[in-house]
Design an enzyme around this catalytic site. Structure first.
Site, PDB file in Angstrom:
ATOM      1  N   HIS A   1       0.874  -1.172   0.000  1.00  0.00           N
ATOM      2  CA  HIS A   1       0.000   0.000   0.000  1.00  0.00           C
ATOM      3  C   HIS A   1       0.911   1.221   0.000  1.00  0.00           C
ATOM      4  O   HIS A   1       1.652   1.451   0.966  1.00  0.00           O
ATOM      5  CB  HIS A   1      -0.918   0.004   1.216  1.00  0.00           C
ATOM      6  CG  HIS A   1      -1.919  -1.115   1.210  1.00  0.00           C
ATOM      7  ND1 HIS A   1      -2.360  -1.737   2.351  1.00  0.00           N
ATOM      8  CD2 HIS A   1      -2.560  -1.726   0.178  1.00  0.00           C
ATOM      9  CE1 HIS A   1      -3.226  -2.675   2.038  1.00  0.00           C
ATOM     10  NE2 HIS A   1      -3.361  -2.687   0.723  1.00  0.00           N
TER      11      HIS A   1
ATOM     12  N   GLU B   1       1.402   3.614   3.009  1.00  0.00           N
ATOM     13  CA  GLU B   1       1.889   3.079   4.282  1.00  0.00           C
ATOM     14  C   GLU B   1       3.417   3.041   4.184  1.00  0.00           C
ATOM     15  O   GLU B   1       4.013   2.034   3.827  1.00  0.00           O
ATOM     16  CB  GLU B   1       1.264   1.715   4.545  1.00  0.00           C
ATOM     17  CG  GLU B   1      -0.254   1.810   4.689  1.00  0.00           C
ATOM     18  CD  GLU B   1      -0.966   0.463   4.703  1.00  0.00           C
ATOM     19  OE1 GLU B   1      -0.291  -0.577   4.869  1.00  0.00           O
ATOM     20  OE2 GLU B   1      -2.195   0.453   4.541  1.00  0.00           O
TER      21      GLU B   1
ATOM     22  N   HIS C   1       3.384  -3.222   6.637  1.00  0.00           N
ATOM     23  CA  HIS C   1       2.247  -2.325   6.411  1.00  0.00           C
ATOM     24  C   HIS C   1       2.254  -1.217   7.464  1.00  0.00           C
ATOM     25  O   HIS C   1       3.190  -1.076   8.246  1.00  0.00           O
ATOM     26  CB  HIS C   1       0.938  -3.114   6.484  1.00  0.00           C
ATOM     27  CG  HIS C   1       0.657  -3.947   5.280  1.00  0.00           C
ATOM     28  ND1 HIS C   1      -0.418  -3.737   4.443  1.00  0.00           N
ATOM     29  CD2 HIS C   1       1.307  -5.016   4.751  1.00  0.00           C
ATOM     30  CE1 HIS C   1      -0.417  -4.619   3.471  1.00  0.00           C
ATOM     31  NE2 HIS C   1       0.627  -5.422   3.642  1.00  0.00           N
TER      32      HIS C   1
ATOM     33  N   GLU D   1       2.073  -4.661  11.007  1.00  0.00           N
ATOM     34  CA  GLU D   1       1.500  -3.312  11.007  1.00  0.00           C
ATOM     35  C   GLU D   1       2.370  -2.473  11.941  1.00  0.00           C
ATOM     36  O   GLU D   1       2.376  -2.663  13.151  1.00  0.00           O
ATOM     37  CB  GLU D   1       0.050  -3.337  11.480  1.00  0.00           C
ATOM     38  CG  GLU D   1      -0.889  -4.162  10.601  1.00  0.00           C
ATOM     39  CD  GLU D   1      -1.297  -3.448   9.329  1.00  0.00           C
ATOM     40  OE1 GLU D   1      -0.995  -2.235   9.216  1.00  0.00           O
ATOM     41  OE2 GLU D   1      -1.912  -4.082   8.458  1.00  0.00           O
TER      42      GLU D   1
END
Length: 655
Positions: free
Chosen positions: A259, A262, A397, A489
């Site tokens: 992404h 990110e 991410h 994350e």
């Protein structure tokens, strides 16, 4: 208010960074409000880009909302020390059920929270333009930046069909004040002398080239393909013998920027390649051992088109979604073949589930055509996976603080449900290794990012138990290749300000190194022909009691990640008798050597099998898998030529 100073300066956004409402550097007790609609819409929720839960009106809603609709309402920040306030960024309420945002607002300053001075525009009180939708961040720089301890955002008008709701970030520079208990000469950062800033495409290439120049003996830059707009997908290889797969040496990869917005993973990988290069040259034995024993591949930007779109807006103004998708609007996190449901459907239809393949599952035929909606970046990564026998990977991410492990996709399309793999215990170990070494995740006092409290799960969770993601790269890696992959994350803030990058590096440095070292757990070996001693490719390695097999690489070497214990291993290859060995795995990250030699099936034995009506075992799955990969590569070449021709035509038209 005599001690309150006003400073008129020509400042840009970069001059004073965000104080940290979005990044959580600003704590909840620094935020107050005149009123609030509910606990879930209190001042602590008035943070830029904060995300609500699925339901409105719970304790984790998507903004601060005033409890009264008038022009006397305010959201207040206590900076704890004199601060030069230079601007505010405003956003509406994050919600799929309601429309609420502030259209105009005023700002006031104070040193004691009792006497307030308005922000002025010349001789008049300044009125700032806010939002016209829920999500677009709108920046307002103050005509007269002001030094104070407190700042208030005072809404004046709001969306007519809504109420007073906002999310905010405040820009400011702390003013040196030795008498303040919050004063420090230097902000916490990193002692490593690395290039802590955001790098666009050209700057990223220059940094990678500089690392290669500094460490030419252990680094190599290569590309695996291009993005839709033609930007190259660069990889940095780090090895004591770059450019070559060494027999028995495991292959590791980090992938960032799937992404594009990110961005922390991108910068961490750029920092990581710098760090490894410099520490190797300094004689750091841990780094030297890692480089000597592992072939490392770092892909800092899988979605460079998306990154460039987010980078153009900047860290606070790109919002929550700009740059997430590819240039074509594809979410690459859902763009890989969904092999989970292919396997599960086959298991449900099979009389004997043990005969259903649990690994090396070919991609479906439709996925290989030119009509399939597959991003060129996804195609490039799949081809990369085919070329290199990766053993372990992590997909970096942003937007949360948690480590997820496969499966990412639930069975029967349930929105969320724990859906473990056969290697669930080892995946949980991998996730725990990263999460427990991450300085922010490991902090029991940290605030949750948005609406999920992952600390109750020790900051790890099965991906499907968070939300189902069919077509994820993690699941594809596990079911199509030999590679175990998790998702990290990295931060609540998808696009942290450059000033926060040094501390983010420190938060993640040990995790990044420690996770790479896990590639040396379990067993490894070489499968050879007893007579010729040549390595046997595509041999099946079965672990008794674990319903997931792996395959040997081209040279016959293999790596099977396993927790400590005693294991019964069976190896089989087409045209050979199977072989069984018992192998022991210790607790240290040093793989147990477990070699196999296989004997070819004799012609007499083959004749006996055929005479008794039996069938000679055929490894058709490998053939189908290879054929589908050839088709995917052929269709990719066709699409690339079409895209290049179209881009050339577009250039001619612009001229």
């Amino acid at each position: 208010l005599g001690s309150l100073k006003f400073v008129c300066l020509n400042l840009n956004l970069s001059d004073c960074p965000p104080l940290g409402l979005e990044s959580l550097k600003v704590s909840d007790d620094q935020l107050e409000s005149s009123s609030y609609l509910s606990v879930g819409l209190g001042p602590h929720r008035g943070r830029l880009n904060i995300q609500s839960g699925l339901e409105d009106d719970d304790e984790y809603d998507g903004a601060w909302c005033a409890g009264v609709e008038d022009q006397e309402q305010w959201l207040q920040l206590n900076a704890f020390r004199p601060t030069l306030f230079t601007g505010v960024i405003l956003q509406g309420r994050n919600s799929i059920w309601s429309l609420n945002w502030v259209r105009t607002y005023k700002v006031q300053f104070s040193n004691d929270s009792s006497v307030w001075q308005p922000c002025m525009n010349g001789s008049e009180e300044a009125v700032f333009v806010g939002n016209e939708d829920l999500e677009t961040p709108v920046l307002a720089l103050f005509p007269e930046p002001s030094v104070a301890q407190y700042i208030r955002i005072n809404p004046q008008t709001w969306f007519s069909n809504g109420t007073i709701c906002l999310r905010a970030e405040v820009l400011g520079c702390p003013v040196p004040d030795p008498d303040s208990p919050h004063f420090s000469e230097t902000e916490s950062g990193s002692s490593d002398d690395l290039d802590f800033r955001h790098h666009n495409y050209n700057e990223m290439r220059k940094l990678m080239k500089s690392v290669n120049d500094e460490c030419p003996n252990i680094t190599r830059i290569y590309t695996i393909g291009r993005s839709y707009t033609g930007l190259k997908l660069y990889v940095m290889e780090i090895s004591d013998n770059p450019g070559k797969h060494e027999l028995g040496e495991p292959e590791f990869r980090y992938v960032a920027g799937m992404h594009g917005n990110e961005v922390l993973g991108r910068e961490l990988l750029l920092n990581l390649m710098q760090y490894i290069c410099r520490e190797y040259n300094r004689g750091n034995q841990r780094v030297i051992q890692l480089v000597k024993d592992t072939r490392i591949h770092l892909l800092p930007s899988m979605n460079p088109d998306g990154y460039e779109a987010a980078y153009e807006k900047g860290s606070e103004l790109s919002g929550w979604a700009l740059g997430r998708y590819s240039f074509e609007g594809i979410d690459m996190n859902h763009n890989f073949p969904d092999l989970n449901n292919i396997m599960w459907d086959a298991q449900e239809m099979a009389m004997d589930k043990r005969r259903v393949s649990n690994h090396y599952i070919p991609m479906p035929e439709y996925y290989t055509s030119t009509e399939a909606l597959v991003a060129p970046e996804t195609r490039a990564v799949i081809s990369w996976m085919q070329d290199i026998p990766f053993v372990l990977s992590a997909n970096l991410h942003g937007g949360e603080l948690v480590v997820t492990y496969p499966f990412d996709c639930t069975r029967d399309w349930i929105p969320r449900q724990d859906t473990p793999t056969a290697d669930n215990d080892f995946f949980r170990w991998l996730a725990t290794v990263y999460a427990s070494a991450n300085l922010v995740m490991a902090n029991p006092e940290r605030r949750i990012c948005h609406s999920e409290d992952f600390q109750q799960h020790n900051n790890i969770i099965n991906g499907a138990d968070w939300h189902t993601v069919p077509g994820s790269m993690n699941d594809f890696s596990y079911l199509h290749a030999n590679c175990f992959e998790i998702t990290v994350e990295l931060s609540c803030d998808k696009f942290p300000h450059a000033s926060e990058l040094p501390i983010e590096w420190e938060n993640n440095k040990e995790s990044l190194l420690l996770y790479m070292e896990q590639v040396h757990r379990g067993i490894k070996g070489v499968i050879r022909d007893k007579d010729t001693r040549a390595g046997i490719a595509n041999a099946v390695i079965k672990v008794d009691g674990l319903g997931h097999d792996i395959r040997s690489a081209v040279d016959g070497d293999f790596w099977r990640l396993l927790n400590p214990g005693e294991y019964k291993i069976t190896v089989w290859a087409e045209g050979y008798f199977p072989r069984i060995r018992h192998c022991s795995v210790g607790s240290e990250p040093h793989a147990t050597i477990c070699d196999f030699t296989l004997t070819k099936t004799s012609q007499d034995r083959l004749k006996q099998i055929l005479a008794s009506g039996g069938k000679i075992p055929r490894d058709n799955q490998v053939r189908i898998r290879a054929m589908r990969m050839r088709k995917l590569r052929a269709s990719t070449k066709i699409l690339n030529r079409r895209r290049e021709q179209q881009q050339r035509l577009n250039k001619v038209k612009r001229k």
